[in-house]
Scaffold this motif. Structure first.
Motif, mmCIF file in Angstrom:
data_model
loop_
_atom_site.group_PDB
_atom_site.id
_atom_site.type_symbol
_atom_site.label_atom_id
_atom_site.label_comp_id
_atom_site.label_asym_id
_atom_site.label_seq_id
_atom_site.Cartn_x
_atom_site.Cartn_y
_atom_site.Cartn_z
ATOM 1 N N HIS A 64 0.825 -1.216 0.000
ATOM 2 C CA HIS A 64 0.000 0.000 0.000
ATOM 3 C C HIS A 64 0.857 1.263 0.000
ATOM 4 N N HIS A 94 2.896 -6.950 4.583
ATOM 5 C CA HIS A 94 1.505 -6.540 4.792
ATOM 6 C C HIS A 94 1.057 -6.954 6.189
ATOM 7 N N GLU A 129 -2.326 0.118 7.816
ATOM 8 C CA GLU A 129 -1.398 -0.914 7.348
ATOM 9 C C GLU A 129 -0.221 -0.304 6.584
HETATM 10 ZN ZN ZN Z 1 -2.212 -5.384 2.492
#
Ligand code: ZN
Length: 383
Positions: free
Chosen positions: A185, A252, A199
């Motif tokens: 992200h 992640h 996150e």
């Molecule tokens: Zn993710």
């Protein structure tokens, strides 16, 4: 392209509706015609599709989901396949062809679903050996032969054997090895957000902690994005390919509607047909075991996936989901910088174990960062 979401109507919605039906994610239309509407059932099907493919599960069709959907509608045999330099064909049929060639012992590279030069070469070699017209086009005659043959390669596909050989030749030291760290992200894409914790920021923090330790051991660590940007998965993969990285590590954390869901999981490239990157699998396994042993997090195991970033990277690639932000216990861990240091150390040790090829029998969880530094130093002096 324009985003498609709930409430939309029109030809693009009809198209994705058709694909979702083909994939069995939506029931066939009951015949009262008319254009399809992006209703709750379509949104649900899109989410299921995104989950299967490792895309961001938002129920909205953006460029990445749209491309994955248009790729997914092709079955091997639907069309002729060939290499077009200017506009390479992509699709699940290309992916299936590449897997088939690998099964038969032809080196089509890692299956990525894009018909490139290496796929053409492998196909031509196959055609020559089976006395077909070696035009590099996968048409009906070639397809028939591809389907009739039984796999002759067992226990290792050439592309993965090459990966293993590369790791063996690279030697046990970390110094000089190049790794791309890929914090998930970023920018406007915050990833999972729970109680204001995003996150994207956690992944960035993990990346910096891992990077610092890697540099201290003499490794070359490159980060795939800036602190506030979000490159597409394809761009992250090509960044690593262009850097000629030895390994790719994507970071992640997870979230789930159920606050009960918790634990750590790792992923490596592989498909249901048994095509698996052995090095990726080994690294994911080490990483999984080291993190679990050091943190007492729930063990959600490692799994093969054909997600974009795992498919398009040319080096062994692993993704970790280091806990659930939506779970109170995991979230407390993730917010603790000490925990993030422990995970960073586990990553270093996992990479080290990969290059040690099982030579070190220290129990999982007991190898420390200091041990690693000492190892690098003594080897450097002895060299
Ligand atoms: Zn993710």
């Amino acid at each position: 392209m324009q985003l498609l979401h709930r409430g939309d109507i029109g030809p693009a919605v009809t198209e994705i509706h058709g694909v979702l039906v083909t994939l069995g994610l939506l029931p066939p239309p009951n015949g009262h015609g008319g254009p399809a509407t992006y209703d709750a059932s379509v949104e649900h099907a899109v989410r299921a599709f995104q989950q299967q493919r490792g895309l961001i599960t938002d129920g909205v069709v953006g460029p990445a989901t749209y491309r994955a959907l248009t790729d997914a509608k092709w079955r091997l045999g639907d069309r002729s396949l060939a290499y077009f330099v200017s506009r390479p064909i992509s699709g699940d049929d290309v992916f299936a062809l590449q897997e088939r060639l690998l099964e038969l012992g032809y080196d089509a590279g890692r299956p990525d679903g894009i018909f490139g030069r290496q796929t053409e070469h492998a196909l031509q070699n196959f055609q020559r050996e089976y006395a077909l017209n070696s035009d590099g086009i996968c048409g009906p005659a070639t397809l028939r032969s591809l389907r009739q043959l039984t796999p002759k390669v067992r226990g290792g596909r050439p592309v993965y054997l090459r990966e293993q050989e590369k790791v063996r030749r690279a030697g046990p030291r970390l110094r000089g090895k190049r790794i791309v760290i890929d914090p998930g992200h970023g920018g406007n894409d915050r990833g999972a957000v729970v109680n204001g914790v995003a996150e994207a920021d956690l992944a960035w923090d993990f990346a910096r902690r891992i990077e610092g330790r890697m540099v201290a051991t003499g490794m070359e660590a490159l980060i795939s994005r800036g602190p506030n940007s979000c490159p597409a998965e394809a761009d992250r993969a090509s960044f690593a390919n262009e850097a000629g990285a030895d390994l790719f590590l994507s970071l992640h954390v997870d979230s789930n509607r159920s606050p009960q869901a918790q634990g750590v999981a790792t992923f490596h490239f592989g498909t249901g047909n048994g095509t698996t990157s052995n090095v990726g699998e080994a690294l994911a396994g080490f990483l999984q075991r080291e993190v679990v042993a050091r943190t007492a997090m729930l063990d959600c195991r490692s799994h093969p996936k054909s997600w974009e970033v795992l498919r398009w990277t040319k080096m062994p690639a692993v993704r970790i989901e280091a806990g659930y932000l939506s779970n109170p216990e995991d979230q407390a861990r993730l917010l603790d910088p000490g925990f993030r240091d422990v995970v960073a150390e586990a990553v270093l040790v996992a990479v080290k174990r990969l290059y040690l090829l099982g030579e070190d029998d220290r129990p999982t969880g007991s190898f420390t960062f200091d041990d690693l530094l000492r190892y690098e130093l003594t080897r450097a002096e002895g060299a």
